[in-house]
Design an enzyme around this catalytic site. Structure first.
Site, PDB file in Angstrom:
ATOM      1  N   LYS A 179       0.848  -1.203   0.000  1.00  0.00           N
ATOM      2  CA  LYS A 179       0.000   0.000   0.000  1.00  0.00           C
ATOM      3  C   LYS A 179       0.876   1.242   0.000  1.00  0.00           C
ATOM      4  CE  LYS A 179      -2.596   1.311   3.719  1.00  0.00           C
ATOM      5  NZ  LYS A 179      -2.063   2.657   4.031  1.00  0.00           N
TER       6      LYS A 179
ATOM      7  N   GLU B 269      -9.325   7.502   3.514  1.00  0.00           N
ATOM      8  CA  GLU B 269      -9.301   7.802   4.955  1.00  0.00           C
ATOM      9  C   GLU B 269      -9.864   9.193   5.216  1.00  0.00           C
ATOM     10  OE1 GLU B 269      -5.557   6.910   6.782  1.00  0.00           O
ATOM     11  OE2 GLU B 269      -6.133   7.808   8.702  1.00  0.00           O
TER      12      GLU B 269
HETATM   13  O1  KIV Z   1      -1.289   2.331   8.757  1.00  0.00           O
HETATM   14  C1  KIV Z   1      -2.489   2.085   8.863  1.00  0.00           C
HETATM   15  O2  KIV Z   1      -2.957   1.488   9.827  1.00  0.00           O
HETATM   16  C2  KIV Z   1      -3.372   2.508   7.788  1.00  0.00           C
HETATM   17  C3  KIV Z   1      -4.841   2.447   8.061  1.00  0.00           C
HETATM   18  C4  KIV Z   1      -5.206   3.681   8.791  1.00  0.00           C
HETATM   19  C5  KIV Z   1      -5.635   2.282   6.828  1.00  0.00           C
HETATM   20  O3  KIV Z   1      -2.928   2.932   6.766  1.00  0.00           O
END
Ligand code: KIV
Length: 265
Positions: free
Chosen positions: A112, A181
């Site tokens: 991600k 988010e």
């Molecule tokens: O790092 C994390 O926990 C995230 C979530 C807030 C989606 O990116």
């Protein structure tokens, strides 16, 4: 139950079934979440806050994420696991490929990245080289020093239009999942309808294709400050397992998040 895959997550979106997701950082919780039917786990750079005690995600390193990804993978060999790429580990395309390789080798199914248009080339490079990508738009915690704090994003028309456009660009570049988010509910719904890939919300209302929470938040372990979008699922339950099962059920039935956990504009 079949091993979770991106194809299954896509099918859930197409069948209008909600996707459930939690952050996980170790083998024990990963096993429990998997046993409770959580669809996917994110080894989030939120570990900088909840495990390491920092006040942001900026200090987290790729080694940190790789270590915890390997822990999660050992605990839940069948789970769909996403590893967060930390701050400044994907500043260039070459760097992103090298760092993502470490996370995939540690056991991730997907990585991600936080950001919009500037990541198009990176997403293209990663996906064409065999690394599935989850994009992340809206509030970007790694950019807190630029944003000037943790604030709701996409509140005006121009910002909302830009977010939808960026989601479409990232999907076209090859992203197979999107996290949004801290955005208003209507924008969460709009972006989910504008792209075919699943959209997982956190503080984005109940009309996205799925929901994710930081596990410490949903277990009520951060008592100092609870963002509006967090619900303590341990409250009223007598075990962590029951709390996680309630989270899964409430998301799947559309009971969480309610209006009290959402930003209406
Ligand atoms: O790092 C994390 O926990 C995230 C979530 C807030 C989606 O990116």
């Amino acid at each position: 139950m079949a091993k979770p895959s991106i194809a299954q997550l896509l099918k859930k979106k197409q069948n209008k079934q909600k996707i459930t997701a939690l952050t996980a950082y170790d083998a024990t919780f990963a096993r429990l979440f998997s046993d409770c039917g959580v669809d996917l786990m994110l080894v989030g750079d939120s570990l900088g806050n909840v495990l390491q005690g920092h006040d942001s995600t900026v200090p987290v390193t790729n080694q940190d994420i790789a270590y915890h990804t390997a822990c999660v993978r050992r605990g839940a060999p069948q789970a769909f696991v996403i590893a967060d790429m930390p701050f400044m580990t994907y500043a260039t395309v070459t760097q992103a490929c090298e760092q993502a390789a470490q996370l995939m080798r540690a056991g991730a199914n997907m990585v991600k990245l936080e950001g919009g248009e500037w990541l198009v080339d990176t997403v293209q490079a990663l996906t064409t080289r065999g690394v599935p990508v989850c994009a992340h738009l809206g509030l970007l915690p790694q950019s807190v020093n630029v944003l000037g704090g943790y604030k709701v994003q996409g509140r005006d028309d121009a910002a909302a239009d830009l977010l939808v456009h960026q989601a479409q660009q990232l999907e076209a570049a090859g992203a197979q999942l999107l996290v949004v988010e801290c955005i208003p509910t209507a924008l969460g719904e709009r972006v989910s309808a504008a792209i075919d890939i699943p959209v997982i919300g956190i503080g984005a209302g109940n009309r996205t294709d799925g929901q994710i929470l930081v596990m410490h938040d949903m277990l009520g372990l951060n008592s100092d400050y609870l963002p509006k979008f967090v619900k303590n699922f341990l409250s009223g339950n007598d075990s962590i397992e029951a709390a996680v099962k309630q989270f899964v059920d409430d998301v799947e039935q559309g009971r969480f998040p309610g209006p009290e956990h959402s930003f209406e504009s």
